[in-house]
Design a protein around this motif. Structure first.
Motif, PDB file in Angstrom:
ATOM      1  N   GLY A 118       0.778  -1.230   0.000  1.00  0.00           N
ATOM      2  CA  GLY A 118       0.000   0.000   0.000  1.00  0.00           C
ATOM      3  C   GLY A 118       0.808   1.278   0.000  1.00  0.00           C
ATOM      4  N   SER A 119       2.087   1.207  -0.352  1.00  0.00           N
ATOM      5  CA  SER A 119       2.913   2.415  -0.386  1.00  0.00           C
ATOM      6  C   SER A 119       2.448   3.348  -1.500  1.00  0.00           C
ATOM      7  CB  SER A 119       4.377   2.044  -0.614  1.00  0.00           C
ATOM      8  OG  SER A 119       4.858   1.213   0.423  1.00  0.00           O
ATOM      9  N   GLU A 120       2.597   4.645  -1.269  1.00  0.00           N
ATOM     10  CA  GLU A 120       2.224   5.632  -2.278  1.00  0.00           C
ATOM     11  C   GLU A 120       3.174   5.536  -3.471  1.00  0.00           C
ATOM     12  OE1 GLU A 120      -0.345   7.737  -2.363  1.00  0.00           O
ATOM     13  OE2 GLU A 120      -1.087   6.825  -0.498  1.00  0.00           O
ATOM     14  N   PRO A 121       2.665   5.837  -4.677  1.00  0.00           N
ATOM     15  CA  PRO A 121       3.512   5.745  -5.879  1.00  0.00           C
ATOM     16  C   PRO A 121       4.820   6.525  -5.772  1.00  0.00           C
ATOM     17  CG  PRO A 121       1.219   5.999  -6.515  1.00  0.00           C
ATOM     18  CD  PRO A 121       1.266   6.150  -5.028  1.00  0.00           C
ATOM     19  N   GLU A 122       4.768   7.744  -5.192  1.00  0.00           N
ATOM     20  CA  GLU A 122       5.991   8.541  -5.084  1.00  0.00           C
ATOM     21  C   GLU A 122       6.992   7.917  -4.108  1.00  0.00           C
ATOM     22  OE1 GLU A 122       7.133  11.026  -6.916  1.00  0.00           O
ATOM     23  OE2 GLU A 122       5.354  10.536  -8.103  1.00  0.00           O
ATOM     24  N   VAL A 123       6.479   7.264  -3.083  1.00  0.00           N
ATOM     25  CA  VAL A 123       7.358   6.564  -2.144  1.00  0.00           C
ATOM     26  C   VAL A 123       8.025   5.391  -2.841  1.00  0.00           C
ATOM     27  CG1 VAL A 123       7.456   5.224  -0.012  1.00  0.00           C
ATOM     28  CG2 VAL A 123       6.014   7.263  -0.131  1.00  0.00           C
ATOM     29  N   ILE A 124       7.238   4.639  -3.623  1.00  0.00           N
ATOM     30  CA  ILE A 124       7.787   3.510  -4.381  1.00  0.00           C
ATOM     31  C   ILE A 124       8.873   3.995  -5.338  1.00  0.00           C
ATOM     32  CG2 ILE A 124       7.265   1.674  -6.019  1.00  0.00           C
ATOM     33  CD1 ILE A 124       4.424   1.615  -4.882  1.00  0.00           C
ATOM     34  N   ARG A 125       8.566   5.071  -6.053  1.00  0.00           N
ATOM     35  CA  ARG A 125       9.537   5.608  -7.017  1.00  0.00           C
ATOM     36  C   ARG A 125      10.829   6.024  -6.317  1.00  0.00           C
ATOM     37  NH1 ARG A 125       9.462   7.742 -12.048  1.00  0.00           N
ATOM     38  NH2 ARG A 125       7.179   7.683 -12.191  1.00  0.00           N
ATOM     39  N   ARG A 126      10.709   6.727  -5.211  1.00  0.00           N
ATOM     40  CA  ARG A 126      11.889   7.216  -4.505  1.00  0.00           C
ATOM     41  C   ARG A 126      12.762   6.068  -4.020  1.00  0.00           C
ATOM     42  NH1 ARG A 126       9.429  10.462  -1.594  1.00  0.00           N
ATOM     43  NH2 ARG A 126       9.228   9.277   0.350  1.00  0.00           N
ATOM     44  N   ILE A 127      12.140   5.036  -3.459  1.00  0.00           N
ATOM     45  CA  ILE A 127      12.909   3.907  -2.941  1.00  0.00           C
ATOM     46  C   ILE A 127      13.605   3.155  -4.074  1.00  0.00           C
ATOM     47  CG2 ILE A 127      12.715   1.645  -1.826  1.00  0.00           C
ATOM     48  CD1 ILE A 127      10.484   2.831  -0.089  1.00  0.00           C
ATOM     49  N   MET A 128      12.862   2.901  -5.155  1.00  0.00           N
ATOM     50  CA  MET A 128      13.435   2.123  -6.263  1.00  0.00           C
ATOM     51  C   MET A 128      14.500   2.910  -7.009  1.00  0.00           C
ATOM     52  SD  MET A 128      10.111   0.044  -7.736  1.00  0.00           S
ATOM     53  CE  MET A 128      11.123  -1.114  -8.671  1.00  0.00           C
ATOM     54  N   GLU A 129      14.284   4.207  -7.197  1.00  0.00           N
ATOM     55  CA  GLU A 129      15.285   5.015  -7.893  1.00  0.00           C
ATOM     56  C   GLU A 129      16.561   5.137  -7.069  1.00  0.00           C
ATOM     57  OE1 GLU A 129      13.458   8.696  -8.939  1.00  0.00           O
ATOM     58  OE2 GLU A 129      12.624   7.894 -10.823  1.00  0.00           O
ATOM     59  N   ASN A 130      16.410   5.262  -5.750  1.00  0.00           N
ATOM     60  CA  ASN A 130      17.592   5.315  -4.886  1.00  0.00           C
ATOM     61  C   ASN A 130      18.410   4.031  -5.001  1.00  0.00           C
ATOM     62  OD1 ASN A 130      17.070   7.870  -3.940  1.00  0.00           O
ATOM     63  ND2 ASN A 130      16.104   7.199  -2.034  1.00  0.00           N
ATOM     64  N   GLU A 131      17.727   2.896  -5.005  1.00  0.00           N
ATOM     65  CA  GLU A 131      18.432   1.620  -5.131  1.00  0.00           C
ATOM     66  C   GLU A 131      19.102   1.510  -6.490  1.00  0.00           C
ATOM     67  OE1 GLU A 131      17.505  -3.184  -5.038  1.00  0.00           O
ATOM     68  OE2 GLU A 131      16.311  -1.803  -3.815  1.00  0.00           O
ATOM     69  N   LEU A 132      18.408   1.950  -7.540  1.00  0.00           N
ATOM     70  CA  LEU A 132      18.973   1.918  -8.885  1.00  0.00           C
ATOM     71  C   LEU A 132      20.246   2.752  -8.959  1.00  0.00           C
ATOM     72  CD1 LEU A 132      18.980   1.489 -11.970  1.00  0.00           C
ATOM     73  CD2 LEU A 132      17.332   3.359 -12.143  1.00  0.00           C
ATOM     74  N   ILE A 133      20.198   3.965  -8.424  1.00  0.00           N
ATOM     75  CA  ILE A 133      21.356   4.865  -8.481  1.00  0.00           C
ATOM     76  C   ILE A 133      22.529   4.298  -7.697  1.00  0.00           C
ATOM     77  CG2 ILE A 133      22.207   7.135  -7.758  1.00  0.00           C
ATOM     78  CD1 ILE A 133      19.350   8.203  -8.353  1.00  0.00           C
ATOM     79  N   LEU A 134      22.260   3.785  -6.504  1.00  0.00           N
ATOM     80  CA  LEU A 134      23.336   3.259  -5.662  1.00  0.00           C
ATOM     81  C   LEU A 134      23.999   2.036  -6.293  1.00  0.00           C
ATOM     82  CD1 LEU A 134      21.699   3.620  -2.124  1.00  0.00           C
ATOM     83  CD2 LEU A 134      23.606   4.948  -3.047  1.00  0.00           C
ATOM     84  N   GLU A 135      23.203   1.123  -6.848  1.00  0.00           N
ATOM     85  CA  GLU A 135      23.774  -0.079  -7.469  1.00  0.00           C
ATOM     86  C   GLU A 135      24.533   0.276  -8.741  1.00  0.00           C
ATOM     87  OE1 GLU A 135      21.431  -3.506  -7.981  1.00  0.00           O
ATOM     88  OE2 GLU A 135      20.729  -3.574  -5.913  1.00  0.00           O
TER      89      GLU A 135
END
Length: 249
Positions: A118-135
């Protein structure tokens, strides 16, 4: 198995050896233990000196990508996202709960789990983009190991050449020693320049391309999962994501 990479290595070194043969030389004229030790050992040591252990381990683990790049099936990914979108329309977000538990792609699975929770779309985007950038940054830091080796190898080759010439100059009164010294001097230069331009720098560039393609695939997954979370029409999602097929091509 990436046959193009294997073919590139064969053509590159084949051209070098073939040219030497056409000039009247033999393969034995390019074999010199001291020169190889100076160039390979010196290059490896210099690159290891500047590379953190975590990046070195990652660089060695990425080496297999040269001949077996990670599979990023963009069309399959789009079809999967569209299927998830249709399932969401039929059963709601909880309909993806099974997929969130069984999805083999760890990155996509995390997005599904966030969406099902049930996470908000912007929360999902922020978490996934952060992981993408770090990896992505972690992998690019690892690839610098091969980049740095490609930069050091020609210089180490010159050092080997100078060492060979020093050996020659110190044995001018002994003609029997002149040949081996000159051989080390010139062969070390060939080893340094050849190793850098036929192997190390191409390896670094190939790995960067693999990292970039994987990042694009993950961007596709992010956009698709966010679109599903926003409740977009499956057909609209497919049309939007098809743009990544042009990027891949």
């Amino acid at each position: 198995m990436d046959k193009l990479s294997i073919l590139g290595v064969i053509i590159g070194f084949g051209a070098l050896l073939g040219g030497n043969f056409l000039e009247g030389g033999s393969i034995y004229s390019l074999l010199n233990g001291p020169a190889a030790l100076i160039v390979i050992g010196g290059t490896l040591g210099a690159a290891m000196l500047q590379t953190p252990m975590t990046s070195l381990r990652r660089a060695l683990s990425l080496f297999v990508w040269i001949f077996r790049p990670p599979a990023n099936a963009f069309k399959t990914g789009i079809d999967t996202l569209v299927r998830w979108s249709i399932l969401t329309r039929q059963k709601g977000l909880l309909g993806l709960e099974h997929n969130a538990e069984t999805e083999p792609d760890v990155f996509a699975r995390k997005g599904l789990q966030l969406m099902v929770d049930g996470s908000e779309p912007e929360v999902i985007r922020r978490i996934m983009e952060n992981e993408l950038i770090l990896e992505e940054q972690r992998d690019l830091d690892a690839v610098r190991f091969y980049d740095s080796m490609g930069g050091y190898a020609p210089t180490i080759g010159i050092i080997g050449a100078v060492m060979g010439l020093i050996h020659v100059m110190s044995n001018l009164d002994d003609p029997a020693e002149l040949g081996s010294g000159i051989a080390v001097a010139f062969v070390a230069t060939i080893y340094g320049v050849g190793l850098a331009n036929l192997l190390l720098l191409p390896i670094a560039n190939k790995l960067k391309m693999c990292i970039n393609e994987r990042s694009q695939y993950r961007e596709l997954m992010i956009e698709g999962i966010i679109a599903i979370a926003d409740g977009e029409n499956p057909r609209a999602i497919e049309m939007k994501l098809n743009g990544y097929l042009h990027k891949q091509g």
